[in-house]
Design an enzyme around this catalytic site. Structure first.
Site, PDB file in Angstrom:
ATOM      1  N   MET A 189      -1.113  10.219  -3.308  1.00 55.79           N
ATOM      2  CA  MET A 189      -2.294   9.597  -4.171  1.00 55.79           C
ATOM      3  C   MET A 189      -3.538   9.805  -3.495  1.00 55.79           C
ATOM      4  O   MET A 189      -3.568   9.681  -2.177  1.00 55.79           O
ATOM      5  CB  MET A 189      -1.973   8.107  -4.311  1.00 55.79           C
ATOM      6  CG  MET A 189      -0.871   7.790  -5.299  1.00 55.79           C
ATOM      7  SD  MET A 189      -0.683   6.156  -5.672  1.00 55.79           S
ATOM      8  CE  MET A 189       0.569   6.146  -6.626  1.00 55.79           C
ATOM      9  N   GLY A 223      -2.248   3.550  -2.892  1.00 54.06           N
ATOM     10  CA  GLY A 223      -2.293   3.660  -1.699  1.00 54.06           C
ATOM     11  C   GLY A 223      -3.019   2.939  -0.992  1.00 54.06           C
ATOM     12  O   GLY A 223      -2.662   2.358   0.095  1.00 54.06           O
ATOM     13  N   HIS A 224      -4.450   2.697  -1.496  1.00 46.34           N
ATOM     14  CA  HIS A 224      -5.167   1.510  -0.860  1.00 46.34           C
ATOM     15  C   HIS A 224      -4.709   0.235  -1.147  1.00 46.34           C
ATOM     16  O   HIS A 224      -4.800  -0.401  -0.215  1.00 46.34           O
ATOM     17  CB  HIS A 224      -6.716   1.851  -1.693  1.00 46.34           C
ATOM     18  CG  HIS A 224      -7.394   2.975  -1.468  1.00 46.34           C
ATOM     19  ND1 HIS A 224      -7.610   3.806  -2.697  1.00 46.34           N
ATOM     20  CD2 HIS A 224      -7.957   3.671  -0.485  1.00 46.34           C
ATOM     21  CE1 HIS A 224      -8.412   4.752  -2.229  1.00 46.34           C
ATOM     22  NE2 HIS A 224      -8.397   4.809  -0.993  1.00 46.34           N
TER      23      HIS A 224
END
Ligand code: AMP
Length: 283
Positions: free
Chosen positions: A187, A36-37
Site C-alpha cells: 500500500m 498501512g498508515h
C-alpha cells in the site's frame, strides 16, 4: 480528536499530557492515508496512552517539483479515518509553521546510508527527511516513533537521526510490517495515481521479491538482480530504477551472500509514470 495547525499550541498540549504521566506515540505521515498508515496508528494506540499523527507533505524531501505537485492530498478523508481509528491529536501545519522564514536548516549527515538506493536516485531526499523529522520530534517530544518497514531505508536513516540527536534512549523506534493489497502490492499513497490495470501490473514487483526469497541460494546477488530486472521489464509496463541486495543495517550492496548476516532486497520501479518502492528481508 484535537486538531492543530500550530506547533506552539501542539507542544503545549503534549507537554501537559507528559506532565500527567501520559506516554505519547508519534506517527509522522504525508497524508493520503491508507490502511498501512492506520496500522501504525493502531500499533501506537496499543503501546502509548496518547497518539499524535502529523500530516505534512514536506517540500524539503522532494527533489522533483513535479512529484511534489502531483503528491495526493486528501485532508478531509484523512481526518475522518484518523478519528475513526482513534488518533488523539493531528498536526497538519502550513509549510511556514514547520519552516519559519528565519529558521536555520539543521543538517544531519547520514553518511553511506544516504548515498545508496533511494539516496542515490533522489539526491537530497534523506537530508529533507532528517530535517523535517528532527523538527517534528522537537515539537512533539514523543516516547515512541512508529515507522513503516515499507520505507526501510528511511527507518535506518531515522534510527541514525535519533542517535545523532542523542534521543535514542528517550524515543523508542518501532518498525511496523508493510501492509499489502490482497495481490501483494505494498500500500502506498502513490497507488491512488495508478489505473486498475497498473495496480495489477505493479503487483509483479512483490511476486518477484518473493521469488528472490525462495531461490537466492541458487544464484549470486548479481545474477538474481539481473533475472529480477529482466522478469519485471519483460512485461513491458514496468521500468526498474534499481533492484538491489544490501546488508540490512548499512544498506551497502552485497556481491556475495556471505558478506552480511542479514540481507534485504530493495527495489524501485516505475509503473504508469508512478514511482513505487518495496523491500523485504531475504535472510
Ligand atoms: P508516508 O505518508 O508515505 O510518508 O508514510 C508515513 C509512514 O507510513 C511511514 O513511516 C511509512 O513507512 C508508513 N507506511 C507507508 N506505507 C505503508 C505500508 N504499506 N505499510 C506500513 N506502513 C506504511
Amino acid at each position: 480528536m484535537y486538531l492543530f495547525q500550530q506547533a506552539a499550541s501542539l507542544s503545549r498540549t503534549l507537554r501537559a499530557a507528559r506532565q500527567n504521566q501520559l506516554s505519547i506515540g508519534f506517527v509522522p505521515t504525508m497524508g493520503a492515508l491508507h490502511e498501512g498508515h492506520l496500522d501504525l496508528i493502531r500499533q501506537a494506540k496499543k503501546q502509548y496512552d496518547r497518539v499524535i499523527c502529523s500530516i505534512f507533505v514536506n517540500p524539503a524531501q522532494f527533489n522533483d517539483p513535479a512529484d511534489l505537485a502531483k503528491y495526493p492530498r486528501t485532508l478531509e478523508k484523512d481526518l475522518e479515518a484518523l478519528a475513526l481509528t482513534g488518533a488523539d491529536y493531528v498536526y497538519f501545519p502550513e509549510v511556514s509553521d514547520v519552516y519559519p522564514p528565519n529558521s536555520q536548516p539543521e543538517k544531519y549527515p547520514f553518511g553511506a546510508l544516504e548515498t545508496v538506493l533511494e539516496g542515490a536516485h533522489r539526491p537530497g531526499h534523506f537530508e529533507g527527511v532528517g530535517m523535517v523529522v528532527a523538527r517534528l520530534l522537537r515539537i512533539t517530544v514523543p516516547n515512541g516513533l512508529l515507522l513503516g518497514e515499507k520505507d526501510y531505508q528511511q527507518c535506518m536513516v531515522l534510527q541514525s537521526l535519533l542517535k545523532q540527536m542523542q534521543w535514542e534512549q528517550k524515543v523508542a523506534l518501532h518498525i511496523c510490517p508493510t501492509r499489502r493489497e490482497s495481490n501483494g502490492l505494498a500500500m502506498s499513497s502513490r497507488n491512488q495515481r495508478l489505473t486498475e490495470a497498473g495496480k495489477k501490473q505493479a503487483a509483479l514487483l512483490y511476486e518477484i521479491i518473493k521469488s528472490c526469497q525462495e531461490r537466492y541460494l541458487q544464484f549470486s546477488p548479481d545474477q538474481l538482480s539481473d533475472w529480477a530486472i529482466h522478469s519485471l521489464e519483460a512485461q513491458g509496463n514496468i521500468r526498474v530504477e534499481y533492484f538491489s541486495f544490501a546488508d540490512a543495517q548499512h544498506l551497502q550492496p552485497v556481491q556475495h551472500w556471505n558478506e552480511s548476516p542479514a540481507v534485504r532486497v530493495l527495489a524501485a520501479v516505475w509503473v504508469e509514470d508512478v514511482r513505487l518502492i518495496d523491500n523485504a528481508l531475504l535472510f
